[in-house]
Design a protein around this motif. Structure first.
Motif, PDB file in Angstrom:
ATOM      1  N   VAL A 334      30.389  17.684  -9.540  1.00 10.74           N
ATOM      2  CA  VAL A 334      31.767  17.479  -9.636  1.00 10.74           C
ATOM      3  C   VAL A 334      31.989  16.670 -11.074  1.00 10.74           C
ATOM      4  O   VAL A 334      31.026  15.895 -11.307  1.00 10.74           O
ATOM      5  CB  VAL A 334      32.461  16.819  -8.629  1.00 10.74           C
ATOM      6  CG1 VAL A 334      32.432  17.913  -7.167  1.00 10.74           C
ATOM      7  CG2 VAL A 334      31.867  15.595  -8.096  1.00 10.74           C
ATOM      8  N   ILE A 335      33.069  16.672 -11.769  1.00 14.07           N
ATOM      9  CA  ILE A 335      33.351  16.087 -12.975  1.00 14.07           C
ATOM     10  C   ILE A 335      34.590  15.385 -12.630  1.00 14.07           C
ATOM     11  O   ILE A 335      35.592  16.245 -12.286  1.00 14.07           O
ATOM     12  CB  ILE A 335      33.211  16.770 -14.037  1.00 14.07           C
ATOM     13  CG1 ILE A 335      33.573  15.829 -15.251  1.00 14.07           C
ATOM     14  CG2 ILE A 335      34.106  18.171 -14.091  1.00 14.07           C
ATOM     15  CD1 ILE A 335      32.624  14.607 -15.343  1.00 14.07           C
ATOM     16  N   THR A 336      34.856  14.096 -12.669  1.00 12.21           N
ATOM     17  CA  THR A 336      36.323  13.344 -12.524  1.00 12.21           C
ATOM     18  C   THR A 336      36.824  13.007 -13.843  1.00 12.21           C
ATOM     19  O   THR A 336      36.110  12.166 -14.573  1.00 12.21           O
ATOM     20  CB  THR A 336      36.264  12.337 -11.458  1.00 12.21           C
ATOM     21  OG1 THR A 336      35.543  12.752 -10.200  1.00 12.21           O
ATOM     22  CG2 THR A 336      37.321  11.486 -11.150  1.00 12.21           C
ATOM     23  N   ILE A 337      37.885  13.479 -14.257  1.00  9.30           N
ATOM     24  CA  ILE A 337      38.252  13.033 -15.614  1.00  9.30           C
ATOM     25  C   ILE A 337      39.437  11.992 -15.394  1.00  9.30           C
ATOM     26  O   ILE A 337      40.667  12.399 -14.558  1.00  9.30           O
ATOM     27  CB  ILE A 337      38.881  14.328 -16.133  1.00  9.30           C
ATOM     28  CG1 ILE A 337      37.780  15.284 -16.354  1.00  9.30           C
ATOM     29  CG2 ILE A 337      39.613  13.946 -17.616  1.00  9.30           C
ATOM     30  CD1 ILE A 337      38.235  16.639 -17.144  1.00  9.30           C
ATOM     31  N   SER A 338      39.343  10.864 -15.661  1.00 10.42           N
ATOM     32  CA  SER A 338      40.418   9.746 -15.542  1.00 10.42           C
ATOM     33  C   SER A 338      41.026   9.578 -16.812  1.00 10.42           C
ATOM     34  O   SER A 338      40.187   9.119 -17.828  1.00 10.42           O
ATOM     35  CB  SER A 338      39.765   8.584 -15.002  1.00 10.42           C
ATOM     36  OG  SER A 338      39.237   8.899 -13.716  1.00 10.42           O
ATOM     37  N   ARG A 339      42.296   9.618 -16.943  1.00 15.90           N
ATOM     38  CA  ARG A 339      43.200   9.338 -18.049  1.00 15.90           C
ATOM     39  C   ARG A 339      44.235   8.058 -17.546  1.00 15.90           C
ATOM     40  O   ARG A 339      44.254   7.988 -16.284  1.00 15.90           O
ATOM     41  CB  ARG A 339      43.881  10.364 -18.563  1.00 15.90           C
ATOM     42  CG  ARG A 339      43.061  11.476 -19.274  1.00 15.90           C
ATOM     43  CD  ARG A 339      42.288  11.072 -20.203  1.00 15.90           C
ATOM     44  NE  ARG A 339      41.343  11.967 -20.805  1.00 15.90           N
ATOM     45  CZ  ARG A 339      40.038  12.246 -20.685  1.00 15.90           C
ATOM     46  NH1 ARG A 339      39.690  11.073 -19.774  1.00 15.90           N
ATOM     47  NH2 ARG A 339      39.248  12.945 -21.182  1.00 15.90           N
ATOM     48  N   ALA A 340      44.920   7.515 -18.461  1.00 18.69           N
ATOM     49  CA  ALA A 340      45.815   6.257 -18.148  1.00 18.69           C
ATOM     50  C   ALA A 340      46.875   6.874 -17.066  1.00 18.69           C
ATOM     51  O   ALA A 340      47.170   5.961 -16.104  1.00 18.69           O
ATOM     52  CB  ALA A 340      46.480   5.998 -19.371  1.00 18.69           C
ATOM     53  N   ALA A 341      47.414   8.102 -17.231  1.00 15.39           N
ATOM     54  CA  ALA A 341      48.484   8.416 -16.308  1.00 15.39           C
ATOM     55  C   ALA A 341      47.962   9.204 -15.026  1.00 15.39           C
ATOM     56  O   ALA A 341      48.538   9.174 -14.153  1.00 15.39           O
ATOM     57  CB  ALA A 341      49.414   9.221 -16.954  1.00 15.39           C
ATOM     58  N   ARG A 342      46.910   9.884 -15.471  1.00 13.78           N
ATOM     59  CA  ARG A 342      46.623  11.078 -14.226  1.00 13.78           C
ATOM     60  C   ARG A 342      44.980  11.153 -14.094  1.00 13.78           C
ATOM     61  O   ARG A 342      44.376  10.623 -14.859  1.00 13.78           O
ATOM     62  CB  ARG A 342      46.799  12.519 -14.591  1.00 13.78           C
ATOM     63  CG  ARG A 342      48.371  12.707 -14.608  1.00 13.78           C
ATOM     64  CD  ARG A 342      48.933  12.711 -13.091  1.00 13.78           C
ATOM     65  NE  ARG A 342      50.128  12.339 -12.900  1.00 13.78           N
ATOM     66  CZ  ARG A 342      50.612  12.041 -11.858  1.00 13.78           C
ATOM     67  NH1 ARG A 342      50.190  12.362 -10.728  1.00 13.78           N
ATOM     68  NH2 ARG A 342      52.020  11.746 -11.564  1.00 13.78           N
ATOM     69  N   ARG A 343      44.538  11.288 -12.925  1.00 11.12           N
ATOM     70  CA  ARG A 343      43.130  11.840 -12.705  1.00 11.12           C
ATOM     71  C   ARG A 343      42.956  12.914 -12.069  1.00 11.12           C
ATOM     72  O   ARG A 343      43.734  13.275 -11.015  1.00 11.12           O
ATOM     73  CB  ARG A 343      42.595  10.636 -11.787  1.00 11.12           C
ATOM     74  CG  ARG A 343      41.320  10.639 -11.035  1.00 11.12           C
ATOM     75  CD  ARG A 343      41.035   9.470 -10.279  1.00 11.12           C
ATOM     76  NE  ARG A 343      39.807   9.674  -9.632  1.00 11.12           N
ATOM     77  CZ  ARG A 343      39.422  10.088  -8.580  1.00 11.12           C
ATOM     78  NH1 ARG A 343      40.407  10.993  -7.743  1.00 11.12           N
ATOM     79  NH2 ARG A 343      38.081  10.025  -8.084  1.00 11.12           N
ATOM     80  N   ALA A 344      42.072  13.755 -12.461  1.00 16.71           N
ATOM     81  CA  ALA A 344      41.835  15.070 -12.211  1.00 16.71           C
ATOM     82  C   ALA A 344      40.328  15.322 -11.788  1.00 16.71           C
ATOM     83  O   ALA A 344      39.297  14.805 -12.387  1.00 16.71           O
ATOM     84  CB  ALA A 344      42.396  16.180 -13.207  1.00 16.71           C
ATOM     85  N   GLU A 345      39.854  15.967 -10.640  1.00 14.82           N
ATOM     86  CA  GLU A 345      38.760  16.351 -10.338  1.00 14.82           C
ATOM     87  C   GLU A 345      38.264  17.754 -10.281  1.00 14.82           C
ATOM     88  O   GLU A 345      39.096  18.661  -9.909  1.00 14.82           O
ATOM     89  CB  GLU A 345      38.524  16.095  -8.988  1.00 14.82           C
ATOM     90  CG  GLU A 345      36.932  16.043  -8.524  1.00 14.82           C
ATOM     91  CD  GLU A 345      36.725  15.380  -7.348  1.00 14.82           C
ATOM     92  OE1 GLU A 345      36.665  16.159  -6.162  1.00 14.82           O
ATOM     93  OE2 GLU A 345      36.543  14.257  -7.188  1.00 14.82           O
ATOM     94  N   PHE A 346      37.289  18.301 -11.103  1.00 13.77           N
ATOM     95  CA  PHE A 346      37.020  19.699 -11.150  1.00 13.77           C
ATOM     96  C   PHE A 346      35.662  19.836 -10.721  1.00 13.77           C
ATOM     97  O   PHE A 346      34.530  19.048 -10.958  1.00 13.77           O
ATOM     98  CB  PHE A 346      37.015  20.245 -12.650  1.00 13.77           C
ATOM     99  CG  PHE A 346      38.457  20.162 -13.589  1.00 13.77           C
ATOM    100  CD1 PHE A 346      39.273  20.923 -13.223  1.00 13.77           C
ATOM    101  CD2 PHE A 346      38.621  18.893 -14.245  1.00 13.77           C
ATOM    102  CE1 PHE A 346      40.502  21.019 -13.991  1.00 13.77           C
ATOM    103  CE2 PHE A 346      39.896  19.009 -14.900  1.00 13.77           C
ATOM    104  CZ  PHE A 346      40.865  20.042 -14.575  1.00 13.77           C
ATOM    105  N   PRO A 347      35.381  21.074 -10.157  1.00 12.16           N
ATOM    106  CA  PRO A 347      33.973  21.412  -9.682  1.00 12.16           C
ATOM    107  C   PRO A 347      33.206  21.726 -10.706  1.00 12.16           C
ATOM    108  O   PRO A 347      33.501  22.187 -11.877  1.00 12.16           O
ATOM    109  CB  PRO A 347      34.334  22.521  -8.803  1.00 12.16           C
ATOM    110  CG  PRO A 347      35.319  23.277  -9.240  1.00 12.16           C
ATOM    111  CD  PRO A 347      36.250  22.190  -9.669  1.00 12.16           C
ATOM    112  N   ALA A 348      31.684  21.413 -10.834  1.00 14.62           N
ATOM    113  CA  ALA A 348      30.919  21.772 -11.708  1.00 14.62           C
ATOM    114  C   ALA A 348      29.479  21.929 -11.357  1.00 14.62           C
ATOM    115  O   ALA A 348      28.466  21.310 -11.432  1.00 14.62           O
ATOM    116  CB  ALA A 348      30.823  20.363 -12.787  1.00 14.62           C
ATOM    117  N   ARG A 349      29.273  22.599 -10.218  1.00 15.15           N
ATOM    118  CA  ARG A 349      28.141  23.112  -9.368  1.00 15.15           C
ATOM    119  C   ARG A 349      27.274  24.024 -10.319  1.00 15.15           C
ATOM    120  O   ARG A 349      27.510  25.314 -10.187  1.00 15.15           O
ATOM    121  CB  ARG A 349      28.121  23.629  -8.072  1.00 15.15           C
ATOM    122  CG  ARG A 349      26.996  23.615  -7.240  1.00 15.15           C
ATOM    123  CD  ARG A 349      26.112  22.311  -7.210  1.00 15.15           C
ATOM    124  NE  ARG A 349      26.757  21.442  -6.461  1.00 15.15           N
ATOM    125  CZ  ARG A 349      26.060  20.249  -6.156  1.00 15.15           C
ATOM    126  NH1 ARG A 349      24.985  19.847  -6.876  1.00 15.15           N
ATOM    127  NH2 ARG A 349      26.775  19.266  -5.289  1.00 15.15           N
TER     128      ARG A 349
END
Length: 510
Positions: A334-349
């Motif tokens: 998985v890859i977790t993308i964190s920004r100042a306002a938002r955090r999103a998680e995408f699968p990456a298998r």
């Protein structure tokens, strides 16, 4: 009634959060205000909606103060997906359609100035989110997007080509009048039949290279990552481009997850349903292009390759930051993308296939041409790949150049279908034993499911000590050995399996 509520969805990663489009018409100075943390594309909906309503022959309330709120207010909204619900909210608030009949429906679609509906990205993610949360509702989407959303089991999806098609379905009805015929552009969409056979490039096209083909088979059977190293023209790219065909057939859940990510990136096509993706970004790609990012966050190449293959040709030429960003996803999936306002998680298998030359000129160790690189140049070139990254790649394989005589006279090798059958059988053995691919084994699972013979354990301990392997290298060699044992149909991991696995844990030479 001067207030209406229309349901829609906003995308944040693979999550499709519910959004209520609230439209209020009031007396006062004519205006059109849109609130609710709307991005630029959403704010531009005011002009598209006004023109679409007028050009469709409907009445736009010019003499009213129009307030549109996209709730919840702290959730970012982007793209033109809210054009259709905003237009329907205005029509319902002005009494041109029945606001009560909108209950039980969710809408998304971009409007052209003529009222035609255009597809939106992420339709499959919306439908998948409804299915996962067990929300029973009916989705109304433009053509193209509706066919995507209908792929989710039990989804209730309707396709509408024009704003008038939607309006006609929700006109106020007289209880005594017979039900009106649906508009020509309004239709219920059912899932298209899945193709019986997904077509991939055939590995039989590659002549020779038996060692590399064996490594591809092991990688496909166990879900391992692979590094191909050899001179230019030796067939590295041909091998990598045919690797996806060796992987087991996608399950329905895997196909839905892969297609949902592709839909977010605007890459989904019904023709490629249940086909494992192969993403091959250029070596100038940045770290954000590989792992994802932006505001709001978008999936990168590693997520678009979910349940498929990420092929990085000319691996040392990629920016160092981009390669180092792959380290965590290779382990976690998985890859977790964190920004100042938002955090999103995408699968990456994904399964990583890297290809590289052994030196800057490419001919180190080649019998066809003489390498003119100095040892310092070779060391500097190979050191572009950090030790931690190379440590996370399970199989390291040399792909030598094929002599012209062998290339012209060699017979075609095994077909992809034959090798895929062996890979699928080995993967099924692993799934029956431990419920996951060998590459995904962690911690105590390695000790429990490896079933390592005493002789094989002693052999590996001695070899790992002499070669100076890290704990990660040792564990990855054990996982590869378990995959080799599954391909051989052996219940335990034996010395021969460990010995072959060790051949694929070579260090880059300077």
């Amino acid at each position: 009634m001067s207030l209406s509520l229309v349901q829609s969805r906003a995308l944040l990663g693979l999550d499709a959060s519910a959004v209520t489009v609230e439209v209020h018409l009031a007396n006062g100075l004519p205006s059109f205000t849109l609130v609710g943390l709307a991005d630029v594309e959403v704010k531009e909906a005011r002009e598209r909606v006004r023109s679409a309503i007028q050009n469709s022959g409907l009445e736009f309330p010019h003499n009213k103060r129009i307030t549109v709120n996209l709730a919840p207010a702290d959730l970012p909204k982007d793209s033109g997906r809210f054009d259709l619900p905003i237009a329907l909210g205005i029509l319902a608030a002005s009494g041109q359609i029945d606001a009560a009949r909108l209950a039980g429906y969710e809408f998304a679609g971009e409007l052209s100035l003529s009222g035609e509906l255009r597809p939106v990205r992420g339709a499959l993610a919306m439908s998948l989110a409804l299915h996962a949360s067990r929300v029973v509702t009916q989705l109304v989407l433009p053509p193209g997007s509706a066919e995507e959303a209908a792929l989710v089991p039990d989804a209730q999806v309707y396709s509408a080509r024009h704003l008038l098609d939607v309006v006609q379905h929700f006109l106020p009805q007289d209880d005594n009048a017979p039900p009106a015929e649906p508009a020509a552009g309004w239709s219920r969409v059912t899932a298209a039949p899945q193709p019986e056979l997904v077509r991939y490039l055939d590995l039989a096209d590659v002549k020779g290279q038996l060692g590399a083909k064996r490594a591809l088979e092991i990688a496909a059977a166990g879900g391992h990552s692979l590094l191909l190293m050899g001179p230019p023209g030796s067939g590295k790219s041909m091998l990598a481009q045919r690797f996806a065909g060796l992987l087991p057939t996608m399950t329905t859940l895997e196909a839905l997850q892969s297609a949902a990510v592709a839909s977010l990136g605007g890459r989904f096509s019904l023709d490629k349903w249940a086909q494992r993706p192969t993403c091959s970004p250029h070596h100038t790609a940045s770290a954000v292009a590989l792992v994802g990012g932006g505001s709001p966050p978008r999936p990168g190449e590693i997520s678009l390759a979910h349940h498929g293959v990420l092929f990085l040709d000319e691996l040392p030429e990629f920016p160092r930051a981009a390669l180092e960003a792959l380290r965590e996803p290779l382990e976690s999936g998985v890859i977790t993308i964190s920004r100042a306002a938002r955090r999103a998680e995408f699968p990456a298998r994904f399964q990583l296939i890297g290809a590289m030359n052994p030196c800057p000129c490419g001919y180190l160790g080649s019998k066809q041409k003489v390498c003119r690189c100095t040892p310092d140049q070779v060391a500097r070139y190979q050191s572009k790949l950090s030790g931690p990254l190379v440590d996370r790649i399970d199989l390291h394989v040399e792909v030598p150049a094929l002599p012209a005589a062998d290339l012209l006279q060699a017979a075609a090798g095994e077909a992809t279908a034959v090798i895929r059958a062996r890979c699928t059988a080995a993967r099924e053995r692993a799934m029956a034993r431990q419920g996951k691919a060998n590459q995904a084994l962690q911690g105590q699972e390695i000790d429990h499911y490896l079933l390592l013979d005493d002789a094989a354990a002693k052999f590996l301990n001695l070899a790992a000590a002499r070669l100076g392997w890290s704990a990660r290298s040792t564990h990855r060699a054990l996982k590869v050995a378990r995959t080799i044992a599954d391909l051989a149909g052996a219940s335990s991991t034996q010395v021969t399996h460990v010995a072959e696995a060790m051949q694929y844990r070579r260090a880059l030479r300077a």
